[in-house]
Structures are given as C-alpha cells and as structure tokens.
Design a protein around this motif. Structure first.
Motif, short mmCIF file in Angstrom:
data_model
loop_
_atom_site.label_atom_id
_atom_site.label_comp_id
_atom_site.label_asym_id
_atom_site.label_seq_id
_atom_site.Cartn_x
_atom_site.Cartn_y
_atom_site.Cartn_z
N UNK A 117 44.87 66.25 43.13
CA UNK A 117 45.28 65.83 44.43
C UNK A 117 44.10 66.29 45.40
N UNK A 118 43.85 67.56 45.33
CA UNK A 118 42.82 67.88 46.21
C UNK A 118 41.33 67.08 46.01
N UNK A 119 41.30 66.66 44.63
CA UNK A 119 40.07 65.89 44.90
C UNK A 119 39.95 64.51 44.92
N UNK A 120 41.43 63.91 44.73
CA UNK A 120 41.15 62.48 45.35
C UNK A 120 42.71 62.14 45.39
N UNK A 121 43.24 62.06 46.35
CA UNK A 121 44.61 61.86 46.76
C UNK A 121 45.06 60.31 46.27
N UNK A 122 43.91 59.46 46.73
CA UNK A 122 44.37 57.80 46.60
C UNK A 122 44.01 57.61 45.11
N UNK A 123 43.42 58.12 44.34
CA UNK A 123 43.53 57.73 42.93
C UNK A 123 44.50 58.60 42.18
N UNK A 124 45.03 59.77 42.64
CA UNK A 124 45.83 60.67 41.90
C UNK A 124 47.27 59.92 42.06
N UNK A 125 47.60 59.23 43.02
CA UNK A 125 48.95 58.51 43.30
C UNK A 125 49.29 57.55 41.85
#
Lengths: 600, 600
Positions: A117-125
């Motif tokens: 999530x910290x790395x990329x919340x938009x993709x983690x969704x």
C-alpha cells in the motif's frame, strides 16, 4: 526502494515488542510457522512493493485509466504488479494449507500489505478488493459457487469488487434499489445502477466478480430486505465453451482527485434484460454478510491511511535532514552557514507531530489486526469473544482516526517541503491527494461517529467499552513505578475518567432524544480517538522505557528515545484537546443542532 | 454565474455594516465617488468574473500551461480574461485620477477582486501579480523607469512578477545569491536563478516585468545587502526599433497540485552574458521595498484563501439542501422519505464550521483592507499611524488564518459531498488543491508565526498589540447591555486575558533564550488567530443582534440569525481550543524543541 517508505525497525518493534506476534506460534494454526517465516513473508512483500508497485506510483497518477466506450485501458505496469502479487501467493496467503493457502496470521499479512500500500495505493486496490470479495465467497457462498469462483480469485485470474453504493442512495444502505428477480434456473436477474465501484472494470484479469447488494422482489423494506449476490462480468461456461458476457456494463469512469490508477466506475446491471446473479447465503441477510467485508475493509482503510502518512513522513524527514536553509533565531550572523531545516524548532514540531500520527496510526491498526486474529484463533472462547467485542468497539476509531490524522501528516509533510511539497516533481502532493479518499470511503467520518456512539459503545451493556477501559487500566498500572511515565499515565488516566463520565451523560442524552444525543457524535469520535491513541503511545513508551534501562547500541537507544518523545508529544500536545471537546459534549451544546436551513 | 460563489448580501453587509465604507466618501480622495460607484465597481467585477474567469476554471486545471522549449502555451480563455480585466480598467483602478486611474478605495477593490479570485484563482494570478509589481515601480522606481514601464503595466500590454526565491535559499531571503554587476550605462547585469516564480513566463502579454531581488557586488552580507531590480523580458527600444530580447530564460515549468493555470517557473538570469536590469530605488534597500509588495500580497493571499473556501461552502450548502439521503436517527421507518442531508446534524455542523471560517476569514481580510485604506487616507496622522500599526500586527494572522481554516473549509465541503466531493466531476476537489498553496507562498505558516511573535507583537513596546486589545475592549463594552451577547463577550474577554498573560510570559522566554522562546510560535499564531476571529465574529453578532431588534423581512431576519449563530459557533466551539494551546505555551513546553535529529 531507494527511499524507505516504512521504517523496518518500527514494523519489527510493532510486531514483536508492541504486539507479541511470536506467541501466535503456540496456536495450532501456526505451529508449523516460525518468526523466520513471518519475516520472509514481509521480505517478499517489501520486494514486490519495491519492484512492481513503487515503479509506477507517479505514472499511474499521471496516466489514469481511460475508457473508449468499449475497453478500459490501464498502464502496463498495473498488469505486472497484479501478476507479481498473485504469483507470490498473496491472494490466498491467509487461507488454510488445505485450501491452498499459506495459513498465515492476519497481523503478518496486514503488515506485508502495508508495504504494498505504501508503494502504490492506486494499484494495490485491485488485489485488496479481490481479497475482500473472495472472503465473502469463501464465508457465505454455496459449494458450487465456491468451486467455480474461488480458485480463480485465489490465483489471480479473476478479480473482485464490492458493489454497494447507488447514485441516489450514497451512504444510506437501507435505500438500495437494485432489484433481483428469481429466474427459473435458481439464479437471479439483477437490474439497477451502482456508483463509485472501485475496480468495477479493468483490463487486468479475465473476469471480475462483483459482490452486489440488491433487493429481491417483495423483500422487507430497509436493511432487512437486502440480499447479497455474486454477479460475474463473464459467466464461465461449464462445457469448455467460451464464457458468456453478462449484462453488466460500464456506464462510465469517474475521475478522482487521487487514487487515480484505481478505476472508479458507474456500473449498469441489466440494461439488456437482466444481469445473471447468484444469491450468496440466505435471502435478506446480505447486509450482515457485507459487514464482515466492511469491517475488514475498515481496518484496511485505516492501515492504508496510516502508511500513506508514514511514507510522507519518511520523505519529509529525509528532506529536513538534507535541506539547508536559514539560521536559528539566536544567530544574527548572515555569513554563518545555513542549517539543515530539521534544526528549526517548528520543523521538528511538524515532524514529531507526523511521527506521533503515523507510527501511532500504524500501531493502532496492527493492534486491531491482532484482535482480529485473536477473535479467530485465540485459545479459549472467552478470549475470542473479548477480542471480537473490543475490535467491534474500536473499528470506527481504526477506520477514522488514521484517515483524519495521517492525512494531516501528509499535509504537514507538504508544509515541511514548502513549495517543493506542492509540486508533482515530489511525491508528497500525490500522497495527500490519495489519502483524502480515506475519510470518505467505507463509511464517512460522520457514519463512523454515529456507529461508535450510537451502536458500538452502548452494545451489550458497554461490554466493549469496559474491556477497553480495563486494558487501559492495565497499562496505567504498569506505569505506576516509572518516574518517567507516571506523569503521562496520570494524564491518560484523567482523560479516560473524563471520557467515562461524558459517555454516561451522552447515553442519557441519547435515551432522551436520539437526534440531539447523536448530534455532536463527530466530536465524541475525535475525543475517543485521542484517548485510544494516547494509550497506544503509552504502551509503546512503556516498552521503550524498559528497554532504555538495558544496554543498547546507539541506534537502538535513539530508536527508543524517539518512541518516548513521540509518546510525550502525543499525550502532552494532542490529548489535552479532549477537554474543550468533552465540555461541549457534556453540555449537549445545541449550536449546530439548532442551526436552521435558511440561516446559512 | 449560475452558481453563486460569494454571497452578495454578505459582501454588502461586510462593506456597509461591518465596515463603514460609506464614510470614506467624506475623505477628499473619494469625494467624487458614491456608494453607487462602489457598487457599480463590484458589479463590473462580478460580471467579468462570471463571463471571462469562471468559464475556464476547470479547463485551466485540466489543460495546464505547457512549454515546448521555446514557447509557453496557455489556453486561449486566459488571454481573453486578461484583456477583459485590463479593459475594465482594473489594472489601474486604485491609481489617482491624474495618474489615469479610478481613485477607488482599497476595500472596494479588494472586494471586487474577491469575485475574480473566487471564479478562477489560477487565471487571476496574472493580473494580481502585475498589480503588485506595478505598485513597486510606482512607489520606488525613477521617473524614467516609471514612464517606460508603468503605462503598459496599467493598460495590460505588460505583466509583472515578483522574483525572490532561489533554488538554494527558499524562505531565507538573507541568502539570495543572484548578483547584479554595474554596467557602464548605469544599468546592471544580473546573473542567477530564481525558482517558483509565478507568471515568470507566459504568452499573454507582449512583455513581462520581473521585479528581482539581487545582490550588488560587495554589498553587505544578509538582508541589508539586497537590492531591487526591474528586469524586463524584452527591453523596449527607444527609437521605434523592435524590442530586444533580454537574457532571462525560462529554465522550465514546475507542475503544481493546484493553481495550475498559473505558470510556476524556474528562470535563469544572465546565462548568455547578463540580464539587463535597472536598480529600483536605492542600493541595498530592496528588501524593504519588496516588503511593501509582500504585505499587500499577504492580504491578497488571505483573501484568496477565504474566497476559495467561500465558494466551496456555497457549493456544499446548495448540495446539502438538494441531496436526499437517509433519515434522522429517531426515525426507524425505512419506508419514509429520505431527508435532504442538511437535516443531518453532522452535516449542519460541517456547514456551520465552514460558514464561521469563510465568512469570518473574508471579514478579517476586508477589515485589514480597511486598515490599509486608513493607513493611507485617514484624516489625521495619528489615525493613519494607528491603522498602520494595527495592520502590521495583524498581517501574519490575515495571511495565515484564512490559509489554514478556509482550506479546512474546502476539506469539509468535500466531506459534505462524500464521494462526489472527491471527483473532478465536481469543483470541490480543485478548490481544495488550489487552496493548499496558500499556507505556503508569501511566507509559510512557520514564517508568519515567527513574524508575529518575534517581530510584530514586541514592535514599538507592544503598540500594535495594545491597539488591538483596545479595539477588542470597545466591542466587549458594546456587548455589555445585551443578554444575547454577554456570555459570548465574557468568553472573548477571558480569552484575551489569557492571551495577554501568555504573551507576557513568552516575551520573557524570548528575552532569556530566543530559540526556545520562539520554538512554539506556531501554537501562538493559531491561538492569536482564534482570539482575533472571535472578535471579528462578535462584531458581526453585535450588528446582527441590533438589527434583529428592528422590523425585518424574513430573508433579512434569516441572514442576521445566521450571523448570530455562526458567531456563537465560533466562540463556543473554536475559541476554547486556545486553553490547551496557551497552557503549553506558558509552560514553555520543550518536547518538540528537545527532539533530536537521530530520534526520529
């Protein structure tokens, strides 16, 4: 990552000192694991976060998903991230071995996901929504549905969504209007429109499984007439034929301020006759099923908010150590060297405030995950029940407190960088935009406040509340013989006492007039959160204080001194604000309540 | 505007009831004007705002300026807006008749500009910066420079910028490194780089006049060695020949989170030998000249922040009146009609909070403008001096308070809309992104805090502070015989008393240790702002209370009831937070101050 988004030492502290995660190894479910396995899981997540998620954080924001009327296009990196996540087994990691999972505990997976999530919340969704949807299928769907849909959701062929909100209904789930009509084959035909459905369409997976709330014809009105359906984008054919496109159409994409690499969609169900859907569980019980997912999602939102704040804090800290600017007020010599801005007291205040929010927020969320774990795998029924009650009580805080204060941490991080914080050449403004979603989705601040005061606190004769007070009492008692912590414990004890008496008064107000009694619930939520987080910090301080009495390396000593100072900051600077809040609540202040529509 | 961004009735109230703007007509400078002329000025501004600025608020954000290495391209609507503004005479409206201006008072023009800013802050920056730069030329430049540059800056052929910040220096003006070398013809050659220069390049005007801070060779170190230069993009030829391109190059555009239609630039001066610049005023006095512009710009920033908050509030209010969702807690019938969300107490709280921030913020800024006017045109020297002293004291509050709280108003407006507030299909997320700049530019929060506590409060034996306390005292005395206001006045009086004693303690702390004494200045700034804005609200309540004792139409009664309720809200909900703040300040809390670099 060249940049460290989360401090590894802090995660280690939270898991193995603040929480006793190693004790889980005594439980039968985790007997085959070891601390090494737990750490290897974290390492894998960190590596995937670094390699497949962090790389396109900025790009996914600048090149958001597009829809040409036929197809949704996402940047290629999103596909790679999805597959890396799936191939590492994370879509099934919490399942038992015999289900094809890794049988890993919640708190370890929550920590692992924190890196993602910290790395990329938009993709983690995308994977996170799939995890949630699959949990619903696993818990409540028929064997048939499970056999068809669970394996491809566990290996990454299918993704999942949760489809609750409708254009005319927003947060008011009682007013869901999507209909489900029984068909002859036992399935249903759904008709209606859903809005703000994250991941509602995408080009990553071969299929999407929508978990949809809808109303069967003649169902009772309100929340007691809502059922849960599984509605796939493609209906898999049983005979090896090509899957059939279901009657679920993307009506359009919404364009968010942040979280841009996650599609936010308007979906039309049944515009060409009816979308095929399968009832999950019993009719009219959909909302209670969905709340299992919602409660997990709320811990997820809190954790997501915490790590976005955490990443911003780490960035601002690094910047403040390196950026020279100005001199101390006492230094009037303009020819002397400029100092790194961390030497300015106000910059340290902003950093310490961020530290207290983000480390406090993450500690709170991991504690909630440990309660979730205990509610499922603790040894005795009593322990499991107590953990569940405490978690129920705390869920509105776990969801809303980090969403509010770790967003504020992002705001402070921007301020530390000044103009550089405001431009897209640095990541802070994106973190701030991304994090602004968190006080909204999975129940707004206002919804959480009503849930806490109207439902969770009074539940079962204040059972959860009393458990919390008892836990806080234990920490206070443990601080009694520490000169260093006694004053902090005293303040927290006083705060808890004030909260107790205010709570009693509010319960009386609510009994007399529900509308008036709940009118200022948002203030109560905030004050309650301050007490809880003060406790979370005092617990960390207690550990730090004990460790500081032992022989430590310089790094370790610095680490614990920082914990102690952050606890002091939170309890001396942030807790006292409950005083004016509780005063307003006790008095049942009616100023907003009595404000009239036409006076605005 | 189909949407009302500012409430006209409120502007009328602020100008003619809260402030006695009509009294200006007694002053010689405004003897030829009338209230009708003032109102016609506002009408013109509102019309231009609606027609030429509001039309591309969203488009200017989505299609931000681009630079192809040669030319900066802005959307066409920006050009039209610039020319409409110039043709209406607003670039010269505050000049005297004999200078070619309209001789209009500050407070009327500030109100007029509020409409322009509310409509499109990203486009408004170009004329606003030009107004400021032209004022510098007018006040300090030689007749020669004035003759050449002022007319085209007054009629819209030239634009202006202020070029202070450099990449390695940020807020620390003492460390400006751009150099200016005398040339034989009496001009200078400038060399250096400036960053975050708004409007530093564009394609709207035929020329750009940069007001640049630089250091003449062998100048004294620090702020006492900084001079002000006029550096045009094109040097006008005297003999009718084509203007000569000056050695000022756009090194690149910066990409902001908001305010996107305003170019933010990195400018290189003198990369090909030296940029021709002309000394403005005396050598080494540049910073004091620039501070004239800075102080005006700080009122401008405060007002800009207030109206962005105001617009968001108006939008959220409209939405809350129209959007049905849910039912009151006391209503358990799911078949009853949904209510407009303004009927939910928490939504009213969020709207009332916004109202108290944005109407309070705008009142504060227009009051500051009236002080600016008085400092220039009040009848007696004593009145002029007192107004200047009070304005000096209040400037850090006027700049920072609306920047903080009207941004918070935008945050609350998003929250009222929920998911819709978060998407670009509605204007609220852009207002929030735009407004986030305001706590940064023209001096960050931290800079304002140091300025207030370290400089403005102690100035001239607390002269400004005592004037303020005296003004507040007058309002308190006027409330003494009102049952309705007495309790509010009592609270404000107590707050002021607390602020007085804390101030005294802080002055002692600063005398003993400047670094420690100023360490918590940000808290002081916030508490001070709460006292000032409580006073601003009590003044509005006093007027409202008096009017409510007369015969009023329903609309008028609603208007004044709203003012009274907002005053009550601010003083009962927001003022009490000074208590924990002042307690920390009095105690000289050292927790952030003593936090060590390596403990983070």
């Amino acid at each position: 990552m060249s940049e460290q988004y989360l401090k590894d030492r802090d995660i280690e502290f939270l898991l193995y000192e603040f929480l006793d995660t190693e004790a889980l190894l005594q439980r039968p479910r985790y007997a085959e694991h070891s601390r090494e396995v737990f750490n290897a899981t974290l390492d894998t997540a960190r590596t995937i976060a670094e390699k497949y998620f962090a790389d396109h954080y900025t790009k996914g924001d600048a090149c958001e998903p597009t829809f040409d009327g036929e197809t949704v296009t996402l940047i290629e990196e999103t596909h790679k991230a999805w597959h890396a996540f799936a191939e590492a087994g994370f879509l099934a990691a919490h399942y038992d071995f015999d289900e094809g999972g890794m049988q890993l505990p919640e708190v370890i997976l929550r920590s692992a996901m924190a890196y993602i999530n910290a790395a990329n919340v938009g993709t983690a969704a995308y994977p996170f929504l799939t995890l949630g949807a699959a949990n619903l299928v696993r818990s409540f769907a028929s064997e048939d549905l499970k056999n068809t849909y669970l394996p491809p959701m566990m290996d990454g062929r299918y993704a999942g969504t949760m489809a609750l909100t409708e254009p005319d209904q927003g947060s008011a789930l009682a007013d869901i209007r999507t209909t489900a009509t029984p068909a002859e084959d036992g399935s249903y035909r759904l008709r209606g429109q859903k809005m703000f459905i994250s991941g509602g369409d995408q080009s990553i997976t071969e299929n999407i499984v929508h978990m949809v709330l809808a109303r069967i014809k003649d169902a009772p009105p309100g929340v007691k007439g809502i059922s849960l359906f599984l509605v796939p984008k493609f209906i898999p054919a049983t005979d090896g034929a090509a899957p059939i496109r279901n009657d679920v159409q993307l009506a359009g994409l919404l364009h968010k301020m942040g979280y841009r690499n996650t599609t936010s969609t308007v979906l039309s169900f049944g515009e060409s006759g009816g979308a095929v859907g399968y009832l999950v569980g019993e009719p009219h019980k959909g909302l209670s099923y969905m709340f299992q997912l919602m409660n997990e999602a709320r811990i997820g939102v809190g954790t997501g908010a915490a790590v976005l704040g955490y990443r911003g804090y780490q960035h601002a800290l690094q910047y403040a150590k390196e950026r020279p600017q100005g001199r101390l007020p006492s230094n009037r010599d303009p020819q002397s060297k400029q100092v790194p801005i961390i030497q300015h007291a106000d910059v340290r205040r902003m950093l310490l405030m961020q530290k207290s929010y983000v480390e406090g927020g993450l500690a709170l969320c991991l504690y909630a995950s440990s309660l979730f774990e205990d509610a499922h795998s603790a040894e005795t029924e009593n322990e499991r029940q107590q953990a569940a009650e405490l978690l129920d009580l705390l869920t509105p805080i776990v969801k809303s407190w980090p969403s509010k204060y770790c967003l504020k941490a992002n705001d402070l991080a921007i301020q530390v960088l000044g103009g550089s914080g405001y431009i897209r050449e640095y990541p802070l403004e994106q973190l701030y935009r991304d994090n602004r979603l968190n006080p909204i989705h999975e129940g707004t601040e206002g919804i959480q406040a009503m849930d806490l005061l109207g439902r969770k606190v009074p539940a079962k004769g204040l059972a959860g509340y009393q458990l919390l007070a008892g836990e806080i009492g234990k920490t206070l008692a443990a601080c009694a013989d520490s000169d260093e912590l006694n004053a902090l414990a005293q303040r927290l004890g006083d705060g808890l006492g004030r909260l107790n008496s205010t709570t009693e008064i509010l319960l009386g107000q609510m009994a007399a007039d529900a509308d008036l009694g709940l009118a200022n619930a948002a203030l109560y939520l905030d004050a309650f959160g301050r007490v809880v987080v003060s406790w979370i910090w005092l617990r960390q301080a207690l550990i730090a204080s004990r460790r500081l009495n032992t022989n430590l390396s310089e790094n370790e000593e610095n680490f614990y001194r920082g914990k102690l100072q952050a606890a002091r900051f939170y309890i001396e600077w942030e807790l006292p604000e409950i005083e004016p809040q509780l005063t307003l609540l006790e008095a049942g202040n009616r100023v907003p309540f009595e404000m009239q529509r036409d006076w605005f």
